[in-house]
Design a protein around this motif. Sequence first.
Motif, short mmCIF file in Angstrom:
data_model
loop_
_atom_site.label_atom_id
_atom_site.label_comp_id
_atom_site.label_asym_id
_atom_site.label_seq_id
_atom_site.Cartn_x
_atom_site.Cartn_y
_atom_site.Cartn_z
N TYR A 279 52.07 -82.19 -146.93
CA TYR A 279 51.00 -82.80 -146.29
C TYR A 279 51.07 -84.30 -145.91
O TYR A 279 50.53 -84.71 -144.98
N VAL B 156 52.05 -76.57 -148.74
CA VAL B 156 51.12 -77.56 -148.15
C VAL B 156 50.96 -79.19 -148.67
O VAL B 156 50.96 -79.82 -147.97
N LEU C 167 46.17 -83.67 -140.16
CA LEU C 167 45.69 -82.78 -141.19
C LEU C 167 44.80 -83.56 -141.99
O LEU C 167 45.29 -84.33 -142.90
N GLN D 101 40.83 -79.80 -144.40
CA GLN D 101 41.46 -78.69 -143.53
C GLN D 101 42.59 -78.19 -144.38
O GLN D 101 43.03 -77.02 -144.27
N SER D 102 43.38 -78.90 -145.31
CA SER D 102 44.30 -78.27 -146.07
C SER D 102 43.77 -77.38 -147.13
O SER D 102 44.64 -76.56 -147.27
N TYR D 103 42.72 -77.62 -147.54
CA TYR D 103 42.09 -76.34 -148.51
C TYR D 103 42.06 -75.18 -147.84
O TYR D 103 42.08 -74.12 -148.53
N LEU E 157 43.56 -74.24 -145.11
CA LEU E 157 44.76 -73.62 -144.74
C LEU E 157 45.28 -72.91 -145.91
O LEU E 157 46.04 -71.94 -145.63
#
Length: 360
Positions: free
Chosen positions: A105, A101, A115, A119-121, A123
């Motif tokens: 990113y 990710v 993103l 939201q990446s956390y 994901l």
Amino acid sequence: YLTFWLAESTSVGLQVSGVLAVVALGLYMSKNRTCISPGIEHILHVQWELVSYFANTIIFVLSGAIVSFKFLDSASSLGGEDIAYLIVLYIYIHIVRGATVAMLYPILARIGYPLTPKQSYVLVYGGLRGAVGLALALMVELEESIAVRTRERVMFHAAGIVFLTLGINGTTTGMLLRKLGLVQTSFLESEVFMKALRHLKHETKIVTAHLKHERHFASANWEEVKTLMPKHTELVDATADNVSARGEHLRRLTLDVEDIQAQRAEQHRKFEERQQSAVKPMEQVNMMLRMSPHAESPRESHRRMEIVRRVLSAMKSNYWAQFEEGLLSREAVEVLVEAADNALDLKQGHPLHHNLQQIE
């Protein structure tokens, strides 16, 4: 099943993963859902949902039974060392997912729906493993050409990762979402929702008063009817308290003298509008769509965009409902949904009413 057989067959097939081939077929059917007749779509949905439930249940039961038998069997090579490797593997898959990710990113934050870091956390942490991984492990377990030791470990670790991700990640992802503030509605969303509830409450009063004088409904027990109706008043009060509290917090953080003056002017303008004759909801939407974004305050512009987003989302749902009822053709619903998606994807400040004119 034909897709699975063609992918796995050694004689006429492609000799690739049958499970992944079926997943690819599902993605294709989801993209081209209009290829299914609306008259049987609901029946197929219910039927295959039931089949999917039974298939998932069988896969999980078989996997649990096989792993338990292998682990408790004295002839099995599985032991405490494999449990330690499983814990290390559980940590390692999160590291690999996080690195993936992180590398992607910069691209994910700039294309499509951007993103955000929060939201990446989710994901990274929310990568649950389920029936697909277990099905692949079961296929390895049944392949006699693979060494027994390898088959046992593949089955054990696949089932163990599924158990850990569902048991740990699956039960704590909600807490992570609340901690990051991703499940909270924004101030503008709450405000729009409160106004919609007030509108419903007002319309309910009008319709109820009209029905009480209808000769077919005049003899009804309206006190009993009132108890069965939605409690709009309670929802409005609860939402209003939420909007008031969050609005007060927002003002303490961001408002200055100019913002207060702009708010007073906005309140005066709204008061004058309420004194005028009522305008139909769609006419209000069209008026907001035709307003110049440069003539609005940032808060009013965000409020207008939130209302437009809700209207376009409702239009998309209505298009699919008409298609399922046979009122729209396959080509028509594809064009209308695509136009609505294009309108939703436009950024703030674009002339969204052009897209609505295209839909019309």
